[in-house]
Enzyme design. Sequence first.
Site, PDB file in Angstrom:
ATOM      1  NE  ARG A  89      -3.393   2.568   2.676  1.00 27.28           N
ATOM      2  CZ  ARG A  89      -3.293   3.501   3.705  1.00 27.28           C
ATOM      3  NH1 ARG A  89      -2.638   3.191   4.690  1.00 27.28           N
ATOM      4  NH2 ARG A  89      -3.996   4.386   3.535  1.00 27.28           N
ATOM      5  CG  ASP A 146      -4.593   4.715   0.150  1.00 24.01           C
ATOM      6  OD1 ASP A 146      -4.405   3.440  -0.009  1.00 24.01           O
ATOM      7  OD2 ASP A 146      -4.726   5.012   1.374  1.00 24.01           O
ATOM      8  CG  HIS A 206     -13.727   3.987   3.714  1.00 25.20           C
ATOM      9  ND1 HIS A 206     -13.126   2.788   3.197  1.00 25.20           N
ATOM     10  CD2 HIS A 206     -13.111   4.447   4.641  1.00 25.20           C
ATOM     11  CE1 HIS A 206     -12.162   2.682   4.252  1.00 25.20           C
ATOM     12  NE2 HIS A 206     -12.135   3.705   5.099  1.00 25.20           N
ATOM     13  CB  ILE A 207     -18.375   5.698   7.526  1.00 26.55           C
ATOM     14  CG1 ILE A 207     -19.132   6.178   6.272  1.00 26.55           C
ATOM     15  CG2 ILE A 207     -18.503   6.720   8.477  1.00 26.55           C
ATOM     16  CD1 ILE A 207     -20.646   6.108   6.360  1.00 26.55           C
ATOM     17  CB  VAL A 329     -18.365   4.331  11.251  1.00 30.85           C
ATOM     18  CG1 VAL A 329     -19.964   4.742  11.658  1.00 30.85           C
ATOM     19  CG2 VAL A 329     -17.390   4.644  12.360  1.00 30.85           C
ATOM     20  N   GLY A 330     -19.293   2.431   8.734  1.00 29.23           N
ATOM     21  CA  GLY A 330     -20.398   2.068   7.628  1.00 29.23           C
ATOM     22  C   GLY A 330     -20.785   0.810   7.961  1.00 29.23           C
ATOM     23  CD  GLU A 331     -17.129  -3.130   7.005  1.00 31.08           C
ATOM     24  OE1 GLU A 331     -16.683  -3.990   7.688  1.00 31.08           O
ATOM     25  OE2 GLU A 331     -16.142  -2.815   6.174  1.00 31.08           O
ATOM     26  CG  ASN A 332     -19.327  -3.211  12.729  1.00 29.00           C
ATOM     27  OD1 ASN A 332     -19.486  -4.313  12.561  1.00 29.00           O
ATOM     28  ND2 ASN A 332     -17.802  -2.745  11.777  1.00 29.00           N
TER      29      ASN A 332
END
EC number: 2.7.2.1
Length: 397
Positions: A89, A146, A206-207, A329-332
């Site tokens: 990366r 990125d 993407h949070i 955050v976005g996923e959970n």
Amino acid sequence: MSNVLAINAGSSSLKFQLIKMPEEQVIAKGLVERIGMPDAIFSVEADGEKDKKVTEIADHSVAVKMLLESLTSTGVIQSFDEIDAVGHRVVHGGEYFSDSVLITDEIIQQIEEISELAPLHNPANLTGIHAFKEILPEIPMVAVFDTAFHQSMPEASYMYSLPREYYEEYGIRKYGFHGTSHKYVSERAADLLGVPLSNLRLISCHIGNGASVTAIKDGESIDTSMGFTPLAGVTMGTRSGNIDPALIPYIMDKTGKTADEVLNVLNKESGMLALSGFSSDLRDIEEKSETDARAELALDVFAGRIHKYIGSYAAKMNGLDAIIFTAGVGENSVTIREKILTGLEFMGIYWDPKLNDVRGKEQFINYPHSPVKVIIIPTNEEAMIAKDTVRLSGLNS
């Protein structure tokens, strides 16, 4: 089949995953922290077994040696020859790189030339590259940027309304970040929707502690919320996001702080931390939001900024097929997704509160009749790094 090491080198850390491709199966993963300190921490997980040790790790070269030795000593691989390629990366690719690239001496030089655009990250990423090249000189290595995914943005999206010479002489423009994540989830969304990516209009949210929103049309990023740096865009954990730039000299005048000190405040003392007054962690803030007005305000500001970007980007693409939520955050966070989506019904977004009551799981959360789909997709930047590494290394996957 190929074994690919996906590497994320920080200034004092080294994250890694050994991934079997094309299955995207994680064989081993680990983290080296506090490199350069006498009490550095090395942790590795393989075959369900976790190992952690505290020891002195002088530099990244020592960390890489420990990493590789742990893979052989645990029997994950028999020898280094079983590592087919390494993907690194790299945070900033500037305008040089619109795709991932096979690493050569010339590429390393170009990454060094643009390091002033990401002085905290690119030098650390390069340190990781040099450390691996020293120990595994014959193995193909790939740099995954990125910023690369956002190089498809049109000039009208990336140019600032500043004197042209600032762009031409100093490279001042919007670059965008989290590109590897946005690319991964957009490709996954196309698979889930059963529609070619080239026929989709997507908004990817993407949070995490850092957050960005990207408009993806026909498989390409056409706009994104972060800017010249990751400080721009929506409110984040400790970052302010967009503010009136005239506030910087005003704060300097009122507080006696230098420009660098104000910048540090904007990066590390603002965002959710400043709004709530006690934490940058959404979980802490959600927990107190029912009894703490500032915590509730922080959630409303955070979600409200993302809500605005969704409306803006849907207009920019003349419509929308799906919204993607990804990252921590976005996923959970059920609450944040609810706050972001509430009021978007006029755009054809009808979401189901029962389906939204899920954490960390890939799932559609819209009603079946909703013209615009809403999908939770756990991000997997390491898998994207591995895919690009296989593609550019010429490995038969």
